[in-house]
Write a protein that holds these residues in place. Structure first.
Motif, short mmCIF file in Angstrom:
data_model
loop_
_atom_site.label_atom_id
_atom_site.label_comp_id
_atom_site.label_asym_id
_atom_site.label_seq_id
_atom_site.Cartn_x
_atom_site.Cartn_y
_atom_site.Cartn_z
N ARG A 347 28.32 55.03 40.69
CA ARG A 347 28.92 54.73 39.44
C ARG A 347 28.45 55.86 38.47
O ARG A 347 27.23 55.79 38.40
CB ARG A 347 28.93 53.45 39.01
CG ARG A 347 29.65 52.18 39.60
CD ARG A 347 29.70 51.08 38.73
NE ARG A 347 30.35 51.59 37.42
CZ ARG A 347 31.71 51.39 37.33
NH1 ARG A 347 32.63 51.03 38.14
NH2 ARG A 347 32.10 51.88 36.19
N ASN A 416 27.02 44.25 46.94
CA ASN A 416 27.36 44.65 45.83
C ASN A 416 26.20 44.59 44.52
O ASN A 416 26.38 44.66 43.75
CB ASN A 416 28.51 43.38 45.22
CG ASN A 416 29.73 43.67 46.03
OD1 ASN A 416 29.97 44.60 46.45
ND2 ASN A 416 30.52 42.41 46.14
N GLN B 26 37.46 47.02 35.08
CA GLN B 26 36.98 46.64 36.19
C GLN B 26 37.56 45.29 37.01
O GLN B 26 37.39 45.07 38.13
CB GLN B 26 35.50 46.63 36.09
CG GLN B 26 34.76 47.92 35.92
CD GLN B 26 33.33 47.91 36.00
OE1 GLN B 26 32.73 46.95 37.13
NE2 GLN B 26 32.88 48.54 35.68
N ARG B 164 21.03 41.35 38.74
CA ARG B 164 21.22 42.82 38.98
C ARG B 164 20.44 43.53 37.88
O ARG B 164 21.02 43.22 36.65
CB ARG B 164 22.74 43.04 39.01
CG ARG B 164 23.29 42.47 40.16
CD ARG B 164 24.71 42.91 40.03
NE ARG B 164 25.48 42.16 41.45
CZ ARG B 164 26.49 42.17 41.47
NH1 ARG B 164 27.65 42.93 40.95
NH2 ARG B 164 27.29 41.75 42.63
N ASN B 172 28.12 46.93 36.59
CA ASN B 172 28.39 46.85 37.98
C ASN B 172 29.18 45.58 38.08
O ASN B 172 28.40 44.53 37.84
CB ASN B 172 27.08 46.81 38.74
CG ASN B 172 27.36 46.44 40.26
OD1 ASN B 172 28.69 46.16 40.50
ND2 ASN B 172 26.19 46.32 40.93
N LYS B 174 31.21 44.45 40.53
CA LYS B 174 31.41 44.26 42.01
C LYS B 174 31.09 42.74 42.28
O LYS B 174 30.01 42.34 42.08
CB LYS B 174 30.78 45.18 42.98
CG LYS B 174 31.24 46.66 42.53
CD LYS B 174 31.54 47.24 43.81
CE LYS B 174 32.21 48.73 43.50
NZ LYS B 174 33.60 48.72 42.99
N LYS B 175 31.87 41.99 43.05
CA LYS B 175 31.69 40.78 43.56
C LYS B 175 32.50 40.37 44.68
O LYS B 175 33.53 41.13 45.14
CB LYS B 175 32.15 39.89 42.43
CG LYS B 175 33.83 40.06 41.98
CD LYS B 175 33.83 39.16 40.81
CE LYS B 175 35.51 39.51 40.48
NZ LYS B 175 36.05 40.23 41.03
N GLN B 176 32.03 39.38 45.39
CA GLN B 176 32.85 38.82 46.45
C GLN B 176 33.89 37.87 45.95
O GLN B 176 33.70 37.43 44.74
CB GLN B 176 32.17 38.02 47.46
CG GLN B 176 30.72 38.62 47.91
CD GLN B 176 30.62 39.73 48.78
OE1 GLN B 176 31.69 39.92 49.39
NE2 GLN B 176 29.57 40.49 48.82
#
Lengths: 425, 301
Positions: A347, A416, B26, B164, B172, B174-176
């Motif tokens: 990123r 992730n 996002q 994080r 960020n 991002k995830k499941q």
């Protein structure tokens, strides 16, 4: 200290600084002291720590308790994570990124330093410059911090000795000549007793420099940002599609990350290479005549060209590097080591791409600043030079030139997690 | 040479706008948690700025305990109308009826803890993948370590020791599947910043933030406003005071303070001179030293 009045607050600016240190060197005490002496601690907070100090059998109030937020930290008396603290004086608002100093927490130090204008580095006057001092300084330098204040603490324990202060200063200067920090200052303090923190020390009349608070209030940071190389990463496309006067409005929203943009400026859009002129720079409060870092604005263009999130608006005669091969210094932040030839998500500003870690060039020993070319395993808290190959071009500047367009994070596509911070070379 | 400088409020504003836009880009189903308090009113203002001239591209979600100050609800409905926002309401009452939440008993009974249950149920119901909250790091020490983008696992849990890292302004998200994020765009604002900004921008607030007469009862060092949800203990009595709210939450646990502040300047003066933190008036935080951290781990905002 004076209280902040409402007349002053429109002129106040913002200084973000980081403090790195361990339990022993008095970091938490120093922060507690800054908060306490600037009247940023409230009665109920003070009551709470008084009670805790008493419960633990301490004789006097432990100011360090103010900064230990998580239960595990209070139990173990250590700082695990980055904690953010706030205080203000009539001149400035301050955001402290309070980070643990132990080697295993390098990732937190890096996180705190990433947004800081200034770093306070604490040195115990009894022990002088130690490995940890060098590590903190190296990280401040790596993350592009331009102002370092070396606080030589616990002067009360060395009889307020000028000689000891001068010796530590000389040692630090010798080692820091290898770094690239333009502004380094030295202040002898006692965080515990308050000497030279907010009020001048009566015990060290030989020191005629400013106190720490005066330094924090007055250090010049306005020129630290890049106002030369115009960079506008498009974050979001705004199209109201309403029936009113904004029916045909098409604006590109984002934060200015470098240089100055004005209506009428010629611009170029990457990656397409299309050029146009800025029609207007919009905000909800009305159009503005110029936009500069770190303003969030919405730019409209004279021509209808296809632009989406991740594109970069720059000037035709001043463009960032457009490249798929990126040379980086990375700090590794995951328990899972870097996988050679491994796949990551990178990123960068508002862009995202796939990346392969093509090569580890060398690893740094962050205590000695030596390069290691024989051990290229990059694990948690390691700092290394790495070459990435990305799936599409990224529009970068050297981190030294621009801390926003020169920064990336790497994400593990399976977990992730954010696994690394990277600074473009 | 011109000096390019933004004051601290404009810098904070820009940081928050950047976060709103980042989330809109996002995530697929962001919702904005709206309590009717000044922080969530500020959030709506910043979100409007982020997307102007378009409307806010997400829905407001109010977790309603049924114990609100009536003025809060009126204000909420007027705001939604004025800016053309979408609003959903999650009722704690419904969770109690479903049997997923059980009402507390006793004179200090509060539905504050039950909000977390209704909140997680609502987030699941609306398939929310990012929920904006008005939490600030200066409010409470567990919040000092909160991220702007704060990850929640499929059980809605916060894992404070395994967050994080958050670097620069690169977020960020991002995830499941099944996981979501709590987003805190005003993390770096202090109470003083919020008030100064509200004044600078001329943002409207519910009138309970300003001085008024009200019947209150003194309990555990704070004043609670008279409402059908509070039962007097022995020896307690209602008395009339000149008060205002420093924070707006449930009537059962939000203390009011004695104050004659009738203008924004009065309030800013009061905040500058205050000797007790805002949350000092909230009985829910006083339950134990780690009260906030424990509630947050269970899904509280």
């Amino acid at each position: 200290m004076e209280q902040v009045t409402d007349k002053a607050y429109l002129d106040m600016d913002l200084l973000r600084f980081t403090t790195a240190g361990s339990v022993d060197d008095g970091k938490s005490t120093l922060i507690g002291r800054l908060l306490y002496d600037s009247k940023s601690i409230f009665e109920d907070q003070l009551e709470a720590i008084e009670e805790t100090s008493k419960n633990r059998g301490a004789e006097k109030v432990d100011l360090a308790l103010l900064t230990d937020g998580l239960k595990a930290e209070r139990e173990q008396g250590i700082t695990i994570d980055v904690a953010y603290r706030y205080f203000a004086t009539p001149k400035r608002k301050f955001i402290i990124a309070d980070t643990p100093g132990h080697i295993q927490y390098t990732r937190n130090m890096v996180t705190g330093a990433s947004t800081a204008n200034l770093a306070i580095i604490l040195v115990d006057a009894r022990h002088g410059v130690i490995e940890q001092t060098m590590r903190h300084s190296f990280i401040a330098n790596l993350l592009g911090i331009k102002h370092v204040v070396v606080c030589i603490n616990k002067m009360d324990l060395v009889d307020w000795s000028e000689e000891q202060f001068e010796k530590i200063k000389a040692d630090y200067k010798e080692f820091s000549s290898k770094l690239d920090i333009p502004d380094i200052r030295f202040i002898p303090i006692s965080a515990l007793l308050g000497d030279n923190v907010v009020d001048r020390s009566e015990n060290m009349t030989w020191y005629d420099g400013p106190t720490l608070m005066y330094t924090l209030e007055n250090v010049q940071i306005a020129s630290d940002r890049n106002f030369v190389d115009a960079r506008f990463p498009v974050q979001y496309v705004i199209r109201p599609q309403t029936d009113d006067e904004y029916r045909d409005f098409r604006g590109f929203a984002g934060m200015v990350e470098g240089g100055v943009f004005k209506p009428g400026d010629d611009i170029v859009v990457l990656p397409s290479g299309f050029s146009s002129k800025i029609k207007s720079i919009e905000t909800m409060d009305g159009p503005v005549e110029e936009a500069f870092p770190p303003m969030s604005v919405t730019i409209t263009l004279e021509d209808e060209i296809d632009i989406s999130r991740g594109d970069m608006i720059a000037k035709p005669n001043n463009q960032p590097n457009s490249t798929q091969d990126i040379d980086l210094m990375v700090t590794w932040m995951s328990n899972k080591p870097l996988q050679p030839r491994g796949k990551y998500i990178v990123r960068h500003t508002s862009q995202e791409a796939q990346a392969i870690a093509k090569e580890v060039v060398y690893k740094m020993d962050i205590n000695t600043l030596h390069k290691k070319e024989d051990d290229l395993n990059v694990g948690l808290n390691d700092v290394a030079r790495v070459r990435l190959r990305t799936s599409k071009p990224i529009f970068t500047d050297a981190y030294k030139k621009n801390r926003a367009t020169g920064a990336v994070i790497l994400i593990d596509p399976f977990s992730n997690e954010t696994v690394a911070a990277g600074m473009v070379l | 040479m011109t000096s390019y400088n933004l004051n601290h409020l404009k810098q904070l504003e820009s940081e928050s706008i950047h976060i709103f836009r980042e989330v809109a880009a996002q995530f697929e189903r962001p919702y904005l948690l709206f309590s009717g308090g000044k922080d969530s009113i500020l959030m709506v203002h910043l979100a409007r700025k982020a997307f102007w001239p378009a409307k806010i591209p997400f829905t407001l979600l109010h977790i309603d305990t049924g114990h609100n100050f009536p003025e809060t609800i009126e204000f909420r409905d007027a705001l939604v109308e004025k800016y053309g926002c979408k609003l959903e309401v999650g009722l704690v009452e419904d969770s109690i009826k479903r049997g997923t939440a059980v009402e507390e008993k006793g004179p200090n009974a509060s539905r504050n803890a039950l909000q977390s249950i209704t909140l997680t149920e609502s987030l699941e119901h609306f398939k929310v993948d990012a929920a904006f909250g008005g939490g600030r790091r200066d409010e409470e020490k567990a919040r000092a370590k909160e991220r702007m983008f704060s990850h929640r696992d499929e059980f809605n849990q916060w894992d404070p020791k395994n967050q994080r890292p958050e670097l620069w302004n690169l977020y960020n998200g991002k995830k499941q599947i099944g996981e979501h994020f709590r987003i805190f765009p005003i993390s770096n604002w202090t109470e003083m910043d919020v008030w100064q900004y509200i004044k600078m921008e001329g943002i409207e607030l519910p009138n309970i933030y300003f001085t008024h007469k009200r019947e209150v009862v003194a309990r555990d060092g704070i004043f609670l406003a008279k409402s059908p949800y509070i039962n007097l203990r022995e020896g307690e009595k209602w008395e009339e005071k000149i008060v205002r709210c420093r924070t707006v939450g449930d009537m059962t646990c939000t203390g009011v303070v004695e104050s004659t502040a009738s203008t924004m300047d009065d309030i800013i003066g009061e905040v500058a001179a205050a000797r007790v933190t805002e949350r000092g008036g909230r009985t829910d935080d006083k339950r134990s030293e780690a009260a906030m951290e424990e509630r947050k781990m269970q899904g509280y905002f």
